[in-house]
Design a protein around this motif. Sequence first.
Motif, PDB file in Angstrom:
ATOM      1  N   GLN A 198       6.244 -50.444  -0.304  1.00  0.00           N
ATOM      2  CA  GLN A 198       7.406 -51.236   0.113  1.00  0.00           C
ATOM      3  C   GLN A 198       8.327 -51.533  -1.056  1.00  0.00           C
ATOM      4  O   GLN A 198       9.549 -51.481  -0.931  1.00  0.00           O
ATOM      5  N   PHE A 199       7.744 -51.813  -2.229  1.00  0.00           N
ATOM      6  CA  PHE A 199       8.561 -52.104  -3.418  1.00  0.00           C
ATOM      7  C   PHE A 199       9.383 -50.887  -3.813  1.00  0.00           C
ATOM      8  O   PHE A 199      10.569 -51.011  -4.154  1.00  0.00           O
ATOM      9  N   VAL A 200       8.769 -49.718  -3.762  1.00  0.00           N
ATOM     10  CA  VAL A 200       9.462 -48.476  -4.122  1.00  0.00           C
ATOM     11  C   VAL A 200      10.620 -48.204  -3.159  1.00  0.00           C
ATOM     12  O   VAL A 200      11.718 -47.819  -3.582  1.00  0.00           O
ATOM     13  N   LYS A 201      10.388 -48.420  -1.869  1.00  0.00           N
ATOM     14  CA  LYS A 201      11.440 -48.188  -0.870  1.00  0.00           C
ATOM     15  C   LYS A 201      12.580 -49.185  -1.037  1.00  0.00           C
ATOM     16  O   LYS A 201      13.761 -48.811  -1.005  1.00  0.00           O
ATOM     17  N   THR A 202      12.240 -50.457  -1.214  1.00  0.00           N
ATOM     18  CA  THR A 202      13.253 -51.504  -1.326  1.00  0.00           C
ATOM     19  C   THR A 202      14.156 -51.287  -2.528  1.00  0.00           C
ATOM     20  O   THR A 202      15.377 -51.481  -2.456  1.00  0.00           O
ATOM     21  N   ASN A 203      13.571 -50.872  -3.628  1.00  0.00           N
ATOM     22  CA  ASN A 203      14.341 -50.715  -4.870  1.00  0.00           C
ATOM     23  C   ASN A 203      14.798 -49.284  -5.133  1.00  0.00           C
ATOM     24  O   ASN A 203      15.341 -48.990  -6.195  1.00  0.00           O
ATOM     25  N   LYS A 204      14.566 -48.404  -4.154  1.00  0.00           N
ATOM     26  CA  LYS A 204      15.029 -47.006  -4.219  1.00  0.00           C
ATOM     27  C   LYS A 204      14.568 -46.311  -5.505  1.00  0.00           C
ATOM     28  O   LYS A 204      15.364 -45.733  -6.246  1.00  0.00           O
ATOM     29  N   ILE A 205      13.264 -46.390  -5.751  1.00  0.00           N
ATOM     30  CA  ILE A 205      12.659 -45.733  -6.911  1.00  0.00           C
ATOM     31  C   ILE A 205      12.034 -44.412  -6.456  1.00  0.00           C
ATOM     32  O   ILE A 205      11.229 -44.387  -5.529  1.00  0.00           O
ATOM     33  N   LYS A 206      12.412 -43.338  -7.095  1.00  0.00           N
ATOM     34  CA  LYS A 206      11.850 -42.023  -6.777  1.00  0.00           C
ATOM     35  C   LYS A 206      10.672 -41.759  -7.706  1.00  0.00           C
ATOM     36  O   LYS A 206      10.806 -41.850  -8.928  1.00  0.00           O
ATOM     37  N   THR A 207       9.517 -41.442  -7.128  1.00  0.00           N
ATOM     38  CA  THR A 207       8.304 -41.273  -7.928  1.00  0.00           C
ATOM     39  C   THR A 207       7.841 -39.819  -7.958  1.00  0.00           C
ATOM     40  O   THR A 207       7.773 -39.156  -6.926  1.00  0.00           O
ATOM     41  N   PHE A 208       7.540 -39.344  -9.147  1.00  0.00           N
ATOM     42  CA  PHE A 208       6.933 -38.027  -9.357  1.00  0.00           C
ATOM     43  C   PHE A 208       5.552 -38.283  -9.947  1.00  0.00           C
ATOM     44  O   PHE A 208       5.449 -38.808 -11.071  1.00  0.00           O
ATOM     45  N   ILE A 209       4.521 -37.963  -9.192  1.00  0.00           N
ATOM     46  CA  ILE A 209       3.184 -38.475  -9.505  1.00  0.00           C
ATOM     47  C   ILE A 209       2.201 -37.352  -9.839  1.00  0.00           C
ATOM     48  O   ILE A 209       2.052 -36.396  -9.074  1.00  0.00           O
ATOM     49  N   PHE A 210       1.524 -37.502 -10.977  1.00  0.00           N
ATOM     50  CA  PHE A 210       0.416 -36.633 -11.346  1.00  0.00           C
ATOM     51  C   PHE A 210      -0.881 -37.338 -10.966  1.00  0.00           C
ATOM     52  O   PHE A 210      -1.221 -38.371 -11.550  1.00  0.00           O
ATOM     53  N   GLY A 211      -1.583 -36.779  -9.973  1.00  0.00           N
ATOM     54  CA  GLY A 211      -2.884 -37.323  -9.609  1.00  0.00           C
ATOM     55  C   GLY A 211      -3.933 -36.726 -10.534  1.00  0.00           C
ATOM     56  O   GLY A 211      -4.198 -35.520 -10.494  1.00  0.00           O
ATOM     57  N   VAL A 212      -4.531 -37.565 -11.375  1.00  0.00           N
ATOM     58  CA  VAL A 212      -5.414 -37.095 -12.441  1.00  0.00           C
ATOM     59  C   VAL A 212      -6.872 -37.256 -12.038  1.00  0.00           C
ATOM     60  O   VAL A 212      -7.312 -38.356 -11.706  1.00  0.00           O
ATOM     61  N   GLY A 213      -7.618 -36.160 -12.081  1.00  0.00           N
ATOM     62  CA  GLY A 213      -9.041 -36.221 -11.756  1.00  0.00           C
ATOM     63  C   GLY A 213      -9.363 -35.366 -10.538  1.00  0.00           C
ATOM     64  O   GLY A 213      -8.575 -34.527 -10.104  1.00  0.00           O
ATOM     65  N   THR A 214     -10.545 -35.602  -9.965  1.00  0.00           N
ATOM     66  CA  THR A 214     -11.011 -34.826  -8.808  1.00  0.00           C
ATOM     67  C   THR A 214     -11.554 -35.746  -7.728  1.00  0.00           C
ATOM     68  O   THR A 214     -11.871 -36.915  -7.982  1.00  0.00           O
ATOM     69  N   GLY A 215     -11.675 -35.197  -6.527  1.00  0.00           N
ATOM     70  CA  GLY A 215     -12.240 -35.969  -5.424  1.00  0.00           C
ATOM     71  C   GLY A 215     -13.710 -36.253  -5.606  1.00  0.00           C
ATOM     72  O   GLY A 215     -14.230 -37.242  -5.080  1.00  0.00           O
ATOM     73  N   GLU A 216     -14.410 -35.370  -6.352  1.00  0.00           N
ATOM     74  CA  GLU A 216     -15.836 -35.593  -6.617  1.00  0.00           C
ATOM     75  C   GLU A 216     -16.031 -36.727  -7.618  1.00  0.00           C
ATOM     76  O   GLU A 216     -17.029 -37.451  -7.578  1.00  0.00           O
ATOM     77  N   GLY A 217     -15.090 -36.864  -8.523  1.00  0.00           N
ATOM     78  CA  GLY A 217     -15.129 -37.957  -9.480  1.00  0.00           C
ATOM     79  C   GLY A 217     -16.117 -37.769 -10.617  1.00  0.00           C
ATOM     80  O   GLY A 217     -16.725 -36.705 -10.776  1.00  0.00           O
ATOM     81  N   SER A 218     -16.294 -38.832 -11.375  1.00  0.00           N
ATOM     82  CA  SER A 218     -17.183 -38.790 -12.541  1.00  0.00           C
ATOM     83  C   SER A 218     -17.511 -40.207 -12.964  1.00  0.00           C
ATOM     84  O   SER A 218     -16.802 -41.162 -12.628  1.00  0.00           O
ATOM     85  N   VAL A 219     -18.590 -40.332 -13.724  1.00  0.00           N
ATOM     86  CA  VAL A 219     -18.923 -41.621 -14.321  1.00  0.00           C
ATOM     87  C   VAL A 219     -17.932 -41.919 -15.439  1.00  0.00           C
ATOM     88  O   VAL A 219     -17.207 -41.033 -15.896  1.00  0.00           O
ATOM     89  N   ILE A 220     -17.899 -43.156 -15.887  1.00  0.00           N
ATOM     90  CA  ILE A 220     -16.941 -43.586 -16.917  1.00  0.00           C
ATOM     91  C   ILE A 220     -17.708 -44.013 -18.160  1.00  0.00           C
ATOM     92  O   ILE A 220     -18.434 -45.015 -18.136  1.00  0.00           O
ATOM     93  N   ARG A 221     -17.577 -43.244 -19.217  1.00  0.00           N
ATOM     94  CA  ARG A 221     -18.261 -43.576 -20.470  1.00  0.00           C
ATOM     95  C   ARG A 221     -17.457 -44.613 -21.261  1.00  0.00           C
ATOM     96  O   ARG A 221     -16.256 -44.450 -21.467  1.00  0.00           O
ATOM     97  N   ILE A 222     -18.118 -45.658 -21.717  1.00  0.00           N
ATOM     98  CA  ILE A 222     -17.507 -46.629 -22.627  1.00  0.00           C
ATOM     99  C   ILE A 222     -18.528 -46.955 -23.714  1.00  0.00           C
ATOM    100  O   ILE A 222     -19.681 -47.253 -23.425  1.00  0.00           O
ATOM    101  N   ASP A 223     -18.077 -46.894 -24.939  1.00  0.00           N
ATOM    102  CA  ASP A 223     -18.963 -47.136 -26.080  1.00  0.00           C
ATOM    103  C   ASP A 223     -20.218 -46.247 -25.952  1.00  0.00           C
ATOM    104  O   ASP A 223     -20.113 -45.041 -25.921  1.00  0.00           O
ATOM    105  N   LYS A 224     -21.391 -46.858 -25.831  1.00  0.00           N
ATOM    106  CA  LYS A 224     -22.624 -46.076 -25.746  1.00  0.00           C
ATOM    107  C   LYS A 224     -23.243 -46.081 -24.353  1.00  0.00           C
ATOM    108  O   LYS A 224     -24.375 -45.655 -24.169  1.00  0.00           O
ATOM    109  N   GLY A 225     -22.468 -46.545 -23.374  1.00  0.00           N
ATOM    110  CA  GLY A 225     -23.014 -46.618 -22.025  1.00  0.00           C
ATOM    111  C   GLY A 225     -22.007 -46.197 -20.978  1.00  0.00           C
ATOM    112  O   GLY A 225     -21.080 -45.436 -21.252  1.00  0.00           O
TER     113      GLY A 225
END
Length: 320
Positions: A198-225
């Motif tokens: 709704q915000f994008v429509k109201t303010n007439k913002i055109k979006t070009f979007i890169f969807g990063v990643g996959t549908g299968e997904g992955s775990v998220i590594r942070i530090d050592k865990g």
Amino acid sequence: MEFGNTSNLKLILIPLLIATLLVLGVRKRQIILKSIQWRTDTLHSSLSAFFIILGTFSVFIALLSPQKLKEEEAIKVQGSDVYILMDISKSMLAEDAYPNRLEISKRELKDILTNLKGDRIGIIPFSDSAYVQMPLTDDYFMAINYIDAIDSKLISGGGTKLLEALKLANTSFEKTAAKDKNVIIFSDGGEKEPEVSQFVKTNKIKTFIFGVGTGEGSVIRIDKGFVKDNDGNIVVSKLNDKFLKDLARESGGNYYSLNNLSNRNYKKLINDIGKLDKTSEREEKRKVYEKYYQYPLALGLLFILIGYFLPKRKLEEEYV
């Protein structure tokens, strides 16, 4: 006089290596011939090596593209104003895109910048909040330096609040009195935010979007865990491409996949950006240079040929 291609300075190693090998080769040859009591033409060997070394250094100078400023001319530049919204939430550290979602996004963004012409871009990293890292500019070299500095620790918190980034971009566009509002988004989608569309429509913002990643997904590594939920289970982050595709379509923009298997979609984006109305117009000074690389190049090739074909006396056939 100045050099127009200083990035080739690293090639100085080549003539230095050639010079070292030639000098060592001449000395070794003299030692071997002397050990078997054959006379050597020291002058010929030295002159031959000298001309070849001089030639390679001349070619190196040519590669630096010596040039002299001829004149400056004023040109009108037209382009679009585009803000880049870079998701830096913890989920962007997932490794279903190599080496992770954030790094592949940064690499793709650099490819975009090296192919843009005349458009002004700004950068807004976002996570739980957002901030303008770089306001609108056409200095792509500076922009690449800012991109290198982007990481997931720039903003505390690990959520994906795309709405906050869009609000900030919208405010920034209004301050510059931009006629059109265009944004490029790099994100894995996170959780769907109903207010975003709704915000994008109201303010007439055109979006070009890169969807990063996959549908299968992955775990998220942070530090050592790994990132875990409230129950202690390891979180698997998946690309929410439906939300991103719907947002791109509803805003009049486009959606592009970004993962290890997708093609170089930045080329499609460049084509789409090129079709936008060029509402940003400014005058710039362009420097016109007189090129002189052909002179050291010709001298270098001549010196190398002289060194290679330099005639020598047949002294090795005589014993001392």
